[in-house]
Design a protein around this motif. Structure first.
Motif: not given
Length: 368
Positions: A294-310
């Protein structure tokens, strides 16, 4: 000339779909495999045959008049060519990863599912790319040198589990889950990016893009592509989805146990019921985003990670087999499934584009 496609997994399935659509006059006679084993009897209505049996059914003249398209991972192609020669099938061609990328790109574009990144106008503002390349101490050497752009940053995954160092940046520095690498695979690098780059650096500049690739699978972005990102407001780049037959449930069966899958659904229901309610519908389709690239805008990737890892953490808590009892990368496979769910769920509010990647082929790019 009739075509036999050597292979029976997503690369071969994608090739079959694309050829049927782009070159309808070409007749695909069968899929070929070395051994039957767990392969399906047919794919897309085309029989799957064992190479030796297929060869015995042909006359010398028929062997001269059939073309074999080798649609497998590149590393096994030399052995396949040897087997074909031994069976008297000498008219063959490799569908290398780069050729597969071009073929599938034309197919997707002609079906108007995706629009290439190159179709977007070249902008004036260059994005600041930070693409971390996961490396492991047991990685096999590459066949040829690859001149990496300056924006690709090697990071060693599972670094806390060994003393050997293959990169200057380690996933055990700072806040990390490096000790879980045998199950999380490259996702320990994504976790490190999330906690130590996305969450701890104050800048939220719109020109910053972060991402993850592998040492054998590298995003192939040109200078012009980099200039397209900001001015076209590109949000995220993903690998082109790989086709499975009859649906991506086959992928789950190959890599995830039923107990793993059931626990994943429970975790989704607890944490994100809106995703759980549509998970079976979306994941019953045929296309899967592989490899956790994945490559994404900083805010977009942060949002995805905050969804994924929990979700992944909850899967570990609910699972009967804990991390120390598992050797396979089952969490890594779940990450691919969840990536598919997340971006399929959000595709209606994000437009798509595509772009080549080195080794694997193409990207899907979502932008607002």
């Amino acid at each position: 000339m009739e075509i036999a496609i050597y292979g029976a997994q997503s690369i071969a399935i994608g090739a079959c779909e694309a050829i049927r659509n782009l070159y309808p006059k070409r007749i695909i006679k069968c899929f070929l495999v070395t051994k039957r084993e767990d392969n399906a009897n047919s794919l897309l209505g085309v029989p799957v045959l064992q190479l030796e049996d297929f060869s015995k059914s042909l006359s010398k003249e028929e062997k001269r008049n059939i073309e074999v398209l080798i649609a497998t991972p590149d590393n096994v192609m030399p052995d396949i060519e040897k087997s074909l020669n031994e069976q008297g099938l000498c008219c063959y061609v490799r569908l290398t990863s780069m050729c597969w990328a071009k073929l599938m790109g034309y197919y997707y574009i002609c079906n108007k599912k995706y629009m290439p990144l190159s179709a977007l106008p070249i902008g004036y503002h260059s994005a600041k790319l930070n693409l971390f390349m996961a490396k492991f101490y047991k990685d096999k050497p590459l066949e040829s040198q690859y001149n990496m752009p300056a924006w690709i940053i090697p990071i060693q995954v599972g670094a806390t589990l060994c003393d050997k160092r293959v990169a200057n940046l380690l996933d055990c520095d700072g806040e990390n889950i490096s000790n879980k690498n045998q199950n999380y695979s490259e996702l320990t690098a994504l976790y490190w990016i999330w906690k130590n780059r996305l969450n701890r650096q104050q800048s939220d500049s719109v020109d910053e893009y972060y991402g993850l690739c592998h040492y054998r699978r590298i995003l192939e972005l040109s200078n012009d592509d980099v200039l397209r990102l900001i001015d076209n407001d590109v949000d995220v780049i993903l690998p082109y989805p790989m086709p499975y037959e009859p649906n991506i449930e086959e992928h789950h069966k190959r890599y995830l146990k039923d107990s793993d899958w059931n626990v994943l659904l429970i975790a989704l229901e607890e944490l994100y019921p809106q995703y759980a309610s549509r998970s079976l519908e979306i994941l019953s389709q045929r296309y899967l985003y592989n490899y956790n690239i994945i490559v994404a805008k900083k805010a977009v990737l942060s949002e995805y990670c905050a969804w994924l890892f929990p979700i992944l953490e909850r899967v570990e808590e609910l699972g009967a087999l804990k991390q120390s009892d598992r050797e396979q990368r089952y969490i890594g496979y779940m990450g691919e499934t969840l990536s598919t769910l997340y971006f399929m769920m959000n595709k209606q509010i994000k437009r798509m584009n595509e772009k080549d990647i080195h080794f694997l082929s193409f990207f899907v790019i979502f932008y607002q």
